[in-house]
Design an enzyme around this catalytic site. Structure first.
Site, PDB file in Angstrom:
ATOM      1  N   LYS A 253       0.836  -1.205   0.000  1.00  0.00           N
ATOM      2  CA  LYS A 253       0.000   0.000   0.000  1.00  0.00           C
ATOM      3  C   LYS A 253       0.869   1.253   0.000  1.00  0.00           C
ATOM      4  CE  LYS A 253      -3.809  -2.345   2.328  1.00  0.00           C
ATOM      5  NZ  LYS A 253      -4.509  -2.629   3.591  1.00  0.00           N
TER       6      LYS A 253
ATOM      7  N   GLN B 202      -4.297  -1.454   9.782  1.00  0.00           N
ATOM      8  CA  GLN B 202      -4.217  -2.744   9.099  1.00  0.00           C
ATOM      9  C   GLN B 202      -4.769  -3.848   9.989  1.00  0.00           C
ATOM     10  OE1 GLN B 202      -3.129  -3.255   5.860  1.00  0.00           O
ATOM     11  NE2 GLN B 202      -3.842  -5.345   6.161  1.00  0.00           N
TER      12      GLN B 202
ATOM     13  N   ASP C 169     -10.760   3.235   4.384  1.00  0.00           N
ATOM     14  CA  ASP C 169     -11.274   1.871   4.197  1.00  0.00           C
ATOM     15  C   ASP C 169     -12.801   1.871   4.151  1.00  0.00           C
ATOM     16  OD1 ASP C 169      -9.165   0.160   3.787  1.00  0.00           O
ATOM     17  OD2 ASP C 169      -8.836  -0.276   5.911  1.00  0.00           O
TER      18      ASP C 169
END
Ligand code: NAD
Length: 292
Positions: free
Chosen positions: A55, A99, A122
């Protein structure tokens, strides 16, 4: 035997990233600061380390700034939440993600309660899922947004079509079903408590599989000519595999995503797209419009 058209997530993701790179370069050339994605990683989970590295590299490759906070596995919940609050307050940070999975003593729900929805790239906070439910999507979960982008790229008709989603998770199944519904598909969701999910799947013109069960879906689940989107990722001795038995299903489906190279690359591209969306909104559009 006829073979399905391959839906190339690498290709489409590359196009998305190129478009974002150009837009960011233009914003920076006009005197703007760079968009910034901040990632919090907790502990030493090897898969998480790889995902975070990918990422960060993807963000930097399109001209974004990327930051990482790496906390020890035994970090307290209060210290983790304090870091989230610090990034919420930092005006130079546009997107924040934690994460997953977290070590067992830490609750992802507590993190999502604290995370600023304007930086929730997200798309998993109650606020952003609520916006999606209300038909006013803003920051949409990355994998579902990537699936819709892929369907659009291949001009898959959705309005009035039968769509079946296998799985109902907050991360994938539920939001992708909502997005398909908003595009006027007739959507069924099947899950682990559905008797004979294959019977539903066989009706689908668009079948999205996010069950987390390797090769759950064989040709007997697929209507001839259907578009099949495989979200599953499983590490095997022979490499990555999906929830769909690709080799057998591709002789029945009309279009299909491979694993790897289908939905996975779209997910990372959409994380970048969401960060760019958050950046532009935080720069303050004067007309009150939500940038897409
Ligand atoms: P999850 O475990 O949270 O949810 C799985 C869902 O599938 C549940 O709703 C469950 O009811 C349903 N299910 C399980 N077995 C079933 C069965 N036999 N029949 C019908 N439904 C069944 O998983 P998730 O987070 O939604 O992820 C699903 C898969 O997608 C996993 O393999 C995950 O690794 C993968 N994933 C991939 C990406 C990507 O970028 N490609 C992103 C997120 C998740």
């Amino acid at each position: 035997m006829a073979e399905a058209e391959l839906m190339d997530g690498n290709l489409v993701a590359q196009q998305v990233r190129k478009g974002l790179k150009d837009e960011i370069a233009a914003a920076v050339a006009a005197g703007g600061r760079r968009p910034c994605l901040a990632v919090i990683r907790v502990g030493e989970d090897p898969a998480s380390a790889v995902y975070v590295r990918n990422k960060r590299r993807a963000a930097e490759a399109i001209g974004m700034e990327s930051r990482e906070t790496h906390l020890p596995a035994e970090v307290s919940e209060s210290a983790l939440l304090e870091e989230v609050r610090r990034l919420n307050q930092d005006p130079s940070v546009d997107g924040v993600l934690v994460q997953l999975p977290l070590p067992r003593h830490l609750s992802p729900d507590r993190v999502l309660e604290v995370l600023d929805p304007e930086k929730d790239v997200d798309g998993l906070t109650v606020t952003n899922l609520g916006r999606l439910c209300a038909g006013e999507p803003y920051l949409v979960p990355c994998t579902p947004r990537g699936i819709l982008t892929l369907l659009d790229h291949y001009q898959v008709p959705l309005a009035g079509r039968r769509a079946v989603v296998v799985g109902r998770s907050r991360l994938v199944g539920l939001p992708v079903a909502l997005l398909l519904l908003q595009r006027n598909a007739s959507v069924s969701i099947v899950h682990s408590r559905t008797p004979d999910p294959a019977a539903y799947a066989r009706e689908a013109e668009v079948l999205v599989v996010a069950a987390g069960r390797r090769h759950l879906v064989g040709p007997d689940w697929v209507r001839p000519g259907a578009t099949v989107i495989d979200v599953g990722i499983h590490r095997t001795e022979d490499g990555l595999a999906g929830d769909v038995d690709y080799e057998r299903v591709r002789t029945v489906a009309g279009r299909i995503t491979p694993v790897p190279g289908g939905v996975g690359p779209m997910t990372v591209a959409m994380l970048l797209a969401n960060t760019w969306t958050a950046y532009r909104r935080r720069q303050g559009p004067t007309d009150g419009a939500i940038p897409r």
